[in-house]
Design a protein around this motif. Structure first.
Motif, PDB file in Angstrom:
ATOM      1  N   ALA A  29       3.482   2.302   2.740  1.00  0.00           N
ATOM      2  CA  ALA A  29       4.530   3.264   2.391  1.00  0.00           C
ATOM      3  C   ALA A  29       3.901   4.647   2.292  1.00  0.00           C
ATOM      4  O   ALA A  29       2.784   4.797   1.776  1.00  0.00           O
ATOM      5  CB  ALA A  29       5.186   2.894   1.066  1.00  0.00           C
ATOM      6  N   LEU A  30       4.626   5.651   2.759  1.00  0.00           N
ATOM      7  CA  LEU A  30       4.160   7.027   2.657  1.00  0.00           C
ATOM      8  C   LEU A  30       4.720   7.646   1.389  1.00  0.00           C
ATOM      9  O   LEU A  30       5.928   7.616   1.143  1.00  0.00           O
ATOM     10  CB  LEU A  30       4.608   7.836   3.878  1.00  0.00           C
ATOM     11  CG  LEU A  30       4.160   9.296   3.917  1.00  0.00           C
ATOM     12  CD1 LEU A  30       2.637   9.415   3.982  1.00  0.00           C
ATOM     13  CD2 LEU A  30       4.797  10.021   5.107  1.00  0.00           C
ATOM     14  N   LEU A  31       3.837   8.219   0.581  1.00  0.00           N
ATOM     15  CA  LEU A  31       4.221   8.941  -0.629  1.00  0.00           C
ATOM     16  C   LEU A  31       4.491  10.400  -0.280  1.00  0.00           C
ATOM     17  O   LEU A  31       3.721  11.020   0.462  1.00  0.00           O
ATOM     18  CB  LEU A  31       3.101   8.867  -1.664  1.00  0.00           C
ATOM     19  CG  LEU A  31       3.080   7.657  -2.592  1.00  0.00           C
ATOM     20  CD1 LEU A  31       1.686   7.444  -3.155  1.00  0.00           C
ATOM     21  CD2 LEU A  31       4.088   7.839  -3.722  1.00  0.00           C
ATOM     22  N   LEU A  32       5.553  10.963  -0.850  1.00  0.00           N
ATOM     23  CA  LEU A  32       5.925  12.346  -0.577  1.00  0.00           C
ATOM     24  C   LEU A  32       6.256  13.073  -1.870  1.00  0.00           C
ATOM     25  O   LEU A  32       7.093  12.602  -2.651  1.00  0.00           O
ATOM     26  CB  LEU A  32       7.145  12.405   0.345  1.00  0.00           C
ATOM     27  CG  LEU A  32       6.989  11.818   1.751  1.00  0.00           C
ATOM     28  CD1 LEU A  32       8.329  11.798   2.464  1.00  0.00           C
ATOM     29  CD2 LEU A  32       5.961  12.617   2.558  1.00  0.00           C
ATOM     30  N   ASP A  33       5.593  14.213  -2.088  1.00  0.00           N
ATOM     31  CA  ASP A  33       6.004  15.070  -3.204  1.00  0.00           C
ATOM     32  C   ASP A  33       6.844  16.238  -2.708  1.00  0.00           C
ATOM     33  O   ASP A  33       7.538  16.888  -3.492  1.00  0.00           O
ATOM     34  CB  ASP A  33       4.812  15.561  -4.015  1.00  0.00           C
ATOM     35  CG  ASP A  33       3.760  16.281  -3.188  1.00  0.00           C
ATOM     36  OD1 ASP A  33       3.950  16.426  -1.962  1.00  0.00           O
ATOM     37  OD2 ASP A  33       2.745  16.700  -3.764  1.00  0.00           O
ATOM     38  N   THR A  34       6.800  16.482  -1.408  1.00  0.00           N
ATOM     39  CA  THR A  34       7.698  17.428  -0.738  1.00  0.00           C
ATOM     40  C   THR A  34       8.036  16.834   0.628  1.00  0.00           C
ATOM     41  O   THR A  34       7.323  15.953   1.130  1.00  0.00           O
ATOM     42  CB  THR A  34       7.054  18.811  -0.519  1.00  0.00           C
ATOM     43  OG1 THR A  34       5.888  18.654   0.310  1.00  0.00           O
ATOM     44  CG2 THR A  34       6.672  19.471  -1.836  1.00  0.00           C
ATOM     45  N   LEU A  35       9.100  17.335   1.238  1.00  0.00           N
ATOM     46  CA  LEU A  35       9.476  16.877   2.570  1.00  0.00           C
ATOM     47  C   LEU A  35       8.861  17.821   3.595  1.00  0.00           C
ATOM     48  O   LEU A  35       9.440  18.827   3.951  1.00  0.00           O
ATOM     49  CB  LEU A  35      10.997  16.827   2.701  1.00  0.00           C
ATOM     50  CG  LEU A  35      11.707  15.852   1.774  1.00  0.00           C
ATOM     51  CD1 LEU A  35      13.224  16.011   1.885  1.00  0.00           C
ATOM     52  CD2 LEU A  35      11.298  14.409   2.074  1.00  0.00           C
ATOM     53  N   TRP A  36       7.655  17.495   4.061  1.00  0.00           N
ATOM     54  CA  TRP A  36       6.990  18.361   5.022  1.00  0.00           C
ATOM     55  C   TRP A  36       7.409  17.999   6.453  1.00  0.00           C
ATOM     56  O   TRP A  36       7.897  16.902   6.724  1.00  0.00           O
ATOM     57  CB  TRP A  36       5.471  18.293   4.873  1.00  0.00           C
ATOM     58  CG  TRP A  36       4.865  16.960   4.600  1.00  0.00           C
ATOM     59  CD1 TRP A  36       4.633  16.380   3.386  1.00  0.00           C
ATOM     60  CD2 TRP A  36       4.367  16.019   5.578  1.00  0.00           C
ATOM     61  NE1 TRP A  36       4.033  15.145   3.539  1.00  0.00           N
ATOM     62  CE2 TRP A  36       3.853  14.904   4.865  1.00  0.00           C
ATOM     63  CE3 TRP A  36       4.308  16.016   6.974  1.00  0.00           C
ATOM     64  CZ2 TRP A  36       3.291  13.798   5.502  1.00  0.00           C
ATOM     65  CZ3 TRP A  36       3.752  14.919   7.620  1.00  0.00           C
ATOM     66  CH2 TRP A  36       3.252  13.831   6.890  1.00  0.00           C
ATOM     67  N   ARG A  52       5.266   6.361  12.665  1.00  0.00           N
ATOM     68  CA  ARG A  52       4.076   6.163  13.510  1.00  0.00           C
ATOM     69  C   ARG A  52       3.067   5.243  12.836  1.00  0.00           C
ATOM     70  O   ARG A  52       2.371   4.471  13.504  1.00  0.00           O
ATOM     71  CB  ARG A  52       3.441   7.526  13.818  1.00  0.00           C
ATOM     72  CG  ARG A  52       2.117   7.451  14.571  1.00  0.00           C
ATOM     73  CD  ARG A  52       1.617   8.830  14.949  1.00  0.00           C
ATOM     74  NE  ARG A  52       1.505   9.727  13.815  1.00  0.00           N
ATOM     75  CZ  ARG A  52       0.484   9.723  12.949  1.00  0.00           C
ATOM     76  NH1 ARG A  52      -0.499   8.832  13.085  1.00  0.00           N
ATOM     77  NH2 ARG A  52       0.449  10.585  11.952  1.00  0.00           N
ATOM     78  N   LEU A  53       2.982   5.323  11.517  1.00  0.00           N
ATOM     79  CA  LEU A  53       2.049   4.495  10.763  1.00  0.00           C
ATOM     80  C   LEU A  53       2.606   3.107  10.468  1.00  0.00           C
ATOM     81  O   LEU A  53       1.964   2.304   9.791  1.00  0.00           O
ATOM     82  CB  LEU A  53       1.689   5.188   9.445  1.00  0.00           C
ATOM     83  CG  LEU A  53       0.814   6.430   9.573  1.00  0.00           C
ATOM     84  CD1 LEU A  53       0.818   7.216   8.272  1.00  0.00           C
ATOM     85  CD2 LEU A  53      -0.609   6.034   9.969  1.00  0.00           C
ATOM     86  N   GLY A  54       3.795   2.822  10.973  1.00  0.00           N
ATOM     87  CA  GLY A  54       4.399   1.524  10.753  1.00  0.00           C
ATOM     88  C   GLY A  54       4.805   1.278   9.317  1.00  0.00           C
ATOM     89  O   GLY A  54       4.819   0.126   8.856  1.00  0.00           O
ATOM     90  N   CYS A  55       5.160   2.342   8.598  1.00  0.00           N
ATOM     91  CA  CYS A  55       5.507   2.198   7.184  1.00  0.00           C
ATOM     92  C   CYS A  55       6.823   1.443   7.018  1.00  0.00           C
ATOM     93  O   CYS A  55       7.750   1.600   7.822  1.00  0.00           O
ATOM     94  CB  CYS A  55       5.613   3.566   6.513  1.00  0.00           C
ATOM     95  SG  CYS A  55       4.020   4.399   6.308  1.00  0.00           S
ATOM     96  N   VAL A  56       6.898   0.670   5.951  1.00  0.00           N
ATOM     97  CA  VAL A  56       8.126  -0.051   5.629  1.00  0.00           C
ATOM     98  C   VAL A  56       8.929   0.670   4.550  1.00  0.00           C
ATOM     99  O   VAL A  56      10.054   0.259   4.241  1.00  0.00           O
ATOM    100  CB  VAL A  56       7.823  -1.493   5.168  1.00  0.00           C
ATOM    101  CG1 VAL A  56       7.110  -2.271   6.263  1.00  0.00           C
ATOM    102  CG2 VAL A  56       7.005  -1.504   3.874  1.00  0.00           C
ATOM    103  N   ALA A  57       8.352   1.723   3.962  1.00  0.00           N
ATOM    104  CA  ALA A  57       9.042   2.418   2.876  1.00  0.00           C
ATOM    105  C   ALA A  57       8.542   3.854   2.761  1.00  0.00           C
ATOM    106  O   ALA A  57       7.438   4.195   3.200  1.00  0.00           O
ATOM    107  CB  ALA A  57       8.834   1.695   1.545  1.00  0.00           C
ATOM    108  N   PHE A 114       0.845  -1.198   0.000  1.00  0.00           N
ATOM    109  CA  PHE A 114       0.000   0.000   0.000  1.00  0.00           C
ATOM    110  C   PHE A 114       0.878   1.245   0.000  1.00  0.00           C
ATOM    111  O   PHE A 114       1.942   1.271   0.637  1.00  0.00           O
ATOM    112  CB  PHE A 114      -0.881   0.054   1.251  1.00  0.00           C
ATOM    113  CG  PHE A 114      -1.982  -0.961   1.314  1.00  0.00           C
ATOM    114  CD1 PHE A 114      -2.655  -1.370   0.180  1.00  0.00           C
ATOM    115  CD2 PHE A 114      -2.356  -1.513   2.535  1.00  0.00           C
ATOM    116  CE1 PHE A 114      -3.682  -2.300   0.247  1.00  0.00           C
ATOM    117  CE2 PHE A 114      -3.378  -2.438   2.622  1.00  0.00           C
ATOM    118  CZ  PHE A 114      -4.044  -2.835   1.469  1.00  0.00           C
ATOM    119  N   SER A 115       0.422   2.288  -0.663  1.00  0.00           N
ATOM    120  CA  SER A 115       1.056   3.593  -0.536  1.00  0.00           C
ATOM    121  C   SER A 115      -0.017   4.658  -0.626  1.00  0.00           C
ATOM    122  O   SER A 115      -1.104   4.424  -1.161  1.00  0.00           O
ATOM    123  CB  SER A 115       2.120   3.813  -1.622  1.00  0.00           C
ATOM    124  OG  SER A 115       1.546   3.797  -2.918  1.00  0.00           O
ATOM    125  N   SER A 116       0.285   5.827  -0.073  1.00  0.00           N
ATOM    126  CA  SER A 116      -0.650   6.949  -0.168  1.00  0.00           C
ATOM    127  C   SER A 116       0.053   8.230   0.247  1.00  0.00           C
ATOM    128  O   SER A 116       0.964   8.206   1.083  1.00  0.00           O
ATOM    129  CB  SER A 116      -1.877   6.731   0.722  1.00  0.00           C
ATOM    130  OG  SER A 116      -2.849   7.753   0.491  1.00  0.00           O
TER     131      SER A 116
END
Length: 251
Positions: free
Chosen positions: A172-179, A188-193, A151-153
């Motif tokens: 996975a967390l998607l990033l278009d900028t580094l906020w 915190r969301l337990g993302c692996v990527a 999953f990504s978003s």
């Protein structure tokens, strides 16, 4: 399913964007078949909810760009979405191509041993609900499979929804900028990527993300120089439209 961790990462480096990039109408089964014909074994798709709560594939909130429909895609029930032409906008060869459900794509991938990155792309205001339903749907469809989808978003609330209903499926967390706080949010969301706009990656950010125990992926990489830069940085995944340019066998 085996737990997906930094040390256990079953996904290939090369990922075909929306099926086959721009060579076929995006997010249609024809596109995924074409991507597979180019040798790709992992695909990225966009999933949102119909008005009656069924996950289907569409990138934009609205229908105009990639179908002959009008208005917000999530406002229509699945039966109406199924009547749309999602291919003619691309070329006559694809006229009449349908808007697929996530289930249809899942069955195609599972039957052929392909990997899938499901971007949870909610209709605005439906972030958590979309994550929950996509999580439930994927958990059901991939039950008993050795490798789950990824999953990504861009929307943390969507990832939280997926975590609530399918905690075993990696996120996975998607990033278009580094906020501010983005990497802490991913942890915190337990993302692996982390999946970044490819221009954001540099050696320091790669080291920081890997030091937090997460993998490093990029979108949308369509130039050889950009791909070579990311490979040299030691990143883990490249999402591309150019399935005709990049061989997925490239290490």
């Amino acid at each position: 399913m085996n737990a997906i961790t930094t040390s256990h990462w079953p996904y290939p480096r090369w990922i075909a964007h929306r099926g086959a990039g721009k060579l076929a109408p995006e997010n249609t089964l024809a596109a995924f078949r074409l991507g597979a014909q180019h040798g790709y074994r992992m695909f990225e798709c966009d999933a949102k909810l119909s008005a009656d709560g069924v996950p289907f594939l569409l990138h934009d909130a609205t229908l105009e760009r990639t179908t002959n429909g009008r208005g917000t895609g999530g406002d229509l029930p699945l039966g109406a979405l199924a009547q749309l032409d999602a291919g003619s906008w691309h070329s006559r060869a694809y006229a009449g191509e349908a808007v697929p459900t996530l289930e249809a794509l899942a069955r195609f991938c599972i039957a052929n041993g392909y990997f899938l990155n499901i971007e949870i792309k909610p209709t605005p205001g439906q972030e958590e609900t979309t994550g929950r339903v996509v999580g439930e749907t994927a958990a059901r469809l991939w039950q008993g499979q050795a490798v789950p989808p990824l999953f990504s978003s861009f929307k943390p609330d969507a990832l939280a929804g997926a975590q609530a209903t399918a905690a075993h499926i990696p996120r996975a967390l998607l990033l278009d900028t580094l906020w501010d706080g983005c990497l802490d949010t991913a942890r915190r969301l337990g993302c692996v990527a982390i999946v970044c706009n490819h221009a954001l990656w540099d050696a320091a950010l790669v080291a920081q993300v890997k030091g937090m125990g997460m993998r490093t992926l990029s979108y949308t990489v369509n130039d050889d120089w950009a791909a070579q830069r990311l490979i040299a940085l030691g990143t883990d995944g490249i999402i591309t439209d150019r399935v005709d340019l990049f061989s997925p066998a490239t290490p």
